[in-house]
Design a protein around this motif. Sequence first.
Motif, PDB file in Angstrom:
ATOM      1  N   THR A 192      -2.225 -11.618   2.454  1.00 23.86           N
ATOM      2  CA  THR A 192      -2.180 -10.965   3.758  1.00 23.86           C
ATOM      3  C   THR A 192      -1.546 -11.909   4.761  1.00 23.86           C
ATOM      4  OG1 THR A 192      -4.208  -9.732   3.259  1.00 23.86           O
ATOM      5  CG2 THR A 192      -3.519  -9.842   5.567  1.00 23.86           C
ATOM      6  N   VAL A 193      -0.470 -11.448   5.390  1.00 26.59           N
ATOM      7  CA  VAL A 193       0.226 -12.251   6.396  1.00 26.59           C
ATOM      8  C   VAL A 193       0.008 -11.579   7.747  1.00 26.59           C
ATOM      9  CG1 VAL A 193       2.396 -13.302   7.099  1.00 26.59           C
ATOM     10  CG2 VAL A 193       1.948 -12.859   4.666  1.00 26.59           C
ATOM     11  N   SER A 194      -0.793 -12.234   8.572  1.00 27.26           N
ATOM     12  CA  SER A 194      -1.170 -11.619   9.838  1.00 27.26           C
ATOM     13  C   SER A 194      -1.628 -12.686  10.817  1.00 27.26           C
ATOM     14  CB  SER A 194      -2.290 -10.596   9.620  1.00 27.26           C
ATOM     15  OG  SER A 194      -2.735 -10.078  10.856  1.00 27.26           O
ATOM     16  N   LEU A 240       6.390 -17.073   5.444  1.00 28.04           N
ATOM     17  CA  LEU A 240       5.848 -15.747   5.144  1.00 28.04           C
ATOM     18  C   LEU A 240       5.946 -14.825   6.344  1.00 28.04           C
ATOM     19  CD1 LEU A 240       2.873 -16.899   2.954  1.00 28.04           C
ATOM     20  CD2 LEU A 240       4.543 -15.165   2.278  1.00 28.04           C
ATOM     21  N   LYS A 241       6.185 -13.547   6.033  1.00 29.01           N
ATOM     22  CA  LYS A 241       6.335 -12.507   7.045  1.00 29.01           C
ATOM     23  C   LYS A 241       5.257 -11.449   6.828  1.00 29.01           C
ATOM     24  CE  LYS A 241      11.383 -13.029   6.750  1.00 29.01           C
ATOM     25  NZ  LYS A 241      12.652 -12.304   6.489  1.00 29.01           N
ATOM     26  N   PRO A 242       4.933 -10.696   7.869  1.00 30.50           N
ATOM     27  CA  PRO A 242       3.932  -9.622   7.699  1.00 30.50           C
ATOM     28  C   PRO A 242       4.322  -8.651   6.584  1.00 30.50           C
ATOM     29  CG  PRO A 242       4.289 -10.036  10.021  1.00 30.50           C
ATOM     30  CD  PRO A 242       5.295 -10.871   9.287  1.00 30.50           C
ATOM     31  N   GLU A 243       5.603  -8.419   6.389  1.00 32.21           N
ATOM     32  CA  GLU A 243       6.031  -7.492   5.338  1.00 32.21           C
ATOM     33  C   GLU A 243       5.845  -8.060   3.931  1.00 32.21           C
ATOM     34  OE1 GLU A 243       7.797  -8.459   8.018  1.00 32.21           O
ATOM     35  OE2 GLU A 243       9.943  -8.700   7.529  1.00 32.21           O
ATOM     36  N   ASP A 244       5.468  -9.325   3.819  1.00 31.60           N
ATOM     37  CA  ASP A 244       5.122  -9.889   2.514  1.00 31.60           C
ATOM     38  C   ASP A 244       3.682  -9.549   2.111  1.00 31.60           C
ATOM     39  OD1 ASP A 244       6.954 -12.795   3.486  1.00 31.60           O
ATOM     40  OD2 ASP A 244       7.610 -11.250   2.068  1.00 31.60           O
ATOM     41  N   THR A 245       2.943  -8.953   3.021  1.00 35.66           N
ATOM     42  CA  THR A 245       1.579  -8.548   2.714  1.00 35.66           C
ATOM     43  C   THR A 245       1.585  -7.543   1.569  1.00 35.66           C
ATOM     44  OG1 THR A 245       0.792  -8.929   4.968  1.00 35.66           O
ATOM     45  CG2 THR A 245      -0.467  -7.389   3.606  1.00 35.66           C
ATOM     46  N   ALA A 246       0.864  -7.856   0.508  1.00 34.39           N
ATOM     47  CA  ALA A 246       0.853  -7.017  -0.676  1.00 34.39           C
ATOM     48  C   ALA A 246      -0.123  -7.606  -1.692  1.00 34.39           C
ATOM     49  CB  ALA A 246       2.245  -6.928  -1.299  1.00 34.39           C
ATOM     50  N   VAL A 247      -0.369  -6.838  -2.741  1.00 29.82           N
ATOM     51  CA  VAL A 247      -1.066  -7.385  -3.900  1.00 29.82           C
ATOM     52  C   VAL A 247       0.006  -7.925  -4.852  1.00 29.82           C
ATOM     53  CG1 VAL A 247      -2.593  -6.931  -5.851  1.00 29.82           C
ATOM     54  CG2 VAL A 247      -2.985  -5.784  -3.651  1.00 29.82           C
ATOM     55  N   PRO A 295       0.823  -1.215   0.000  1.00 31.22           N
ATOM     56  CA  PRO A 295       0.000   0.000   0.000  1.00 31.22           C
ATOM     57  C   PRO A 295       0.854   1.260   0.000  1.00 31.22           C
ATOM     58  CG  PRO A 295      -0.861  -1.600   1.546  1.00 31.22           C
ATOM     59  CD  PRO A 295       0.450  -2.149   1.066  1.00 31.22           C
ATOM     60  N   GLY A 296       0.573   2.138  -0.932  1.00 27.34           N
ATOM     61  CA  GLY A 296       1.269   3.415  -0.994  1.00 27.34           C
ATOM     62  C   GLY A 296       2.668   3.358  -1.573  1.00 27.34           C
TER      63      GLY A 296
END
Length: 122
Positions: free
Chosen positions: A119-121, A85-92, A41-42
């Motif tokens: 989404t990694v959460s 997977l890590k939270p920072e892999d969250t993306a489209v 995002p962004g």
Amino acid sequence: QVQLVESGGGLVQPGGSLRLSCAASGTIFDIAVMGWYRQHPGKERELVATVSSYGMIQDADSVKGRFTISLDKVKNTVYLQMNSLKPEDTAVYYCTADVCAITPCSRYIEVWGQGALVTVSS
């Protein structure tokens, strides 16, 4: 007209795994490269990994050792196996391909899929 259809995105906990698939369909005479980019995002879209038709792989340092890209040339499908997977892999995650749709293959066009949300959460 060539289309790319992605599948396999979703929600996963940190440390988990997901497998993305992207199938190319339409009038295709050759595919030079298929691969994956992602967009947080962004932020701007960034390379995750690509694989050429003869097996050359390029991947980002941030995914080395965790993500594996593979290509099924018969099915015109590229896969991205994502482990640890890590939270920072969250993306489209966007699939892309360089496709020859007209013979002789002197010109390749770049095609993009619509994107798959990962989404990694916890």
